[in-house]
Scaffold this active site. Sequence first.
Site, PDB file in Angstrom:
ATOM      1  N   LEU A  90       0.816  -1.217   0.000  1.00 11.33           N
ATOM      2  CA  LEU A  90       0.000   0.000   0.000  1.00 11.33           C
ATOM      3  C   LEU A  90       0.850   1.267   0.000  1.00 11.33           C
ATOM      4  CD1 LEU A  90      -2.776   1.382   0.161  1.00 11.33           C
ATOM      5  CD2 LEU A  90      -2.576   1.234   2.652  1.00 11.33           C
ATOM      6  N   ALA A  91       1.775   1.406   0.949  1.00  9.42           N
ATOM      7  CA  ALA A  91       2.594   2.622   1.037  1.00  9.42           C
ATOM      8  C   ALA A  91       3.434   2.793  -0.228  1.00  9.42           C
ATOM      9  CB  ALA A  91       3.467   2.594   2.280  1.00  9.42           C
ATOM     10  N   ASP A  92       4.037   1.705  -0.709  1.00  7.97           N
ATOM     11  CA  ASP A  92       4.841   1.776  -1.927  1.00  7.97           C
ATOM     12  C   ASP A  92       3.971   2.157  -3.130  1.00  7.97           C
ATOM     13  OD1 ASP A  92       7.673   1.022  -1.385  1.00  7.97           O
ATOM     14  OD2 ASP A  92       6.724  -0.759  -0.528  1.00  7.97           O
ATOM     15  N   SER A  93       2.784   1.604  -3.200  1.00  9.20           N
ATOM     16  CA  SER A  93       1.894   1.910  -4.308  1.00  9.20           C
ATOM     17  C   SER A  93       1.458   3.375  -4.290  1.00  9.20           C
ATOM     18  CB  SER A  93       0.663   1.001  -4.298  1.00  9.20           C
ATOM     19  OG  SER A  93       1.047  -0.345  -4.454  1.00  9.20           O
TER      20      SER A  93
ATOM     21  N   GLY B 278       4.335   5.399  -5.421  1.00  6.54           N
ATOM     22  CA  GLY B 278       4.507   5.299  -6.868  1.00  6.54           C
ATOM     23  C   GLY B 278       3.515   6.156  -7.638  1.00  6.54           C
TER      24      GLY B 278
END
Length: 179
Positions: free
Chosen positions: A166-169, A172
């Site tokens: 979630l955080a990475d998405s 991004g």
Amino acid sequence: MTGPLEGIRVLDVSTILAGPLVAQILGDFGADVVKIEHPTKPDGMRGHGLDKDGHPLWWTMVSRNKRGLTLNLGNPDGAEVFKRLVADVDVVVENFRPGTFERWGLGYDVLSAINPGLILLRVTGFGQTGPYSTRPAFGTLVESMSGFAHLTGEADGPPTLPAFGLADSLAGIAGSSAV
């Protein structure tokens, strides 16, 4: 591929999820993206998660619309090749720890002298400066430190992380918008 970013050229030297997702989204909108990986230490997403018929699903998703190239940026010869590539691109996406590009002689001061219009997107968990900037960060850490994991799951259960990055998405998506 055509799209609103047709004619925009991107070098993706990031790994795992947030940075590569930035470049993947730019490619989805028509940018010409070249993914650069270390010759002996490829992107960890190649072996992450489930696969179908021997093809890792996360890697298949995040590497779409990209061409590949191997290059050791930490080697002076590799850094020189990278500088020649930078002269002809619009965007570089990286997510190394702060100071790594500078140690390799590839800081923004050097790259922008080669290509004054260059956009350098640097994806880090804690930014380039500040008290936590040198700390490593992954999405799970950010999801925990933000309180997200505490707010999800069962009321009487332990903190619960999301079932995907979630955080990475979110980083991004935000990064691609910033570019």
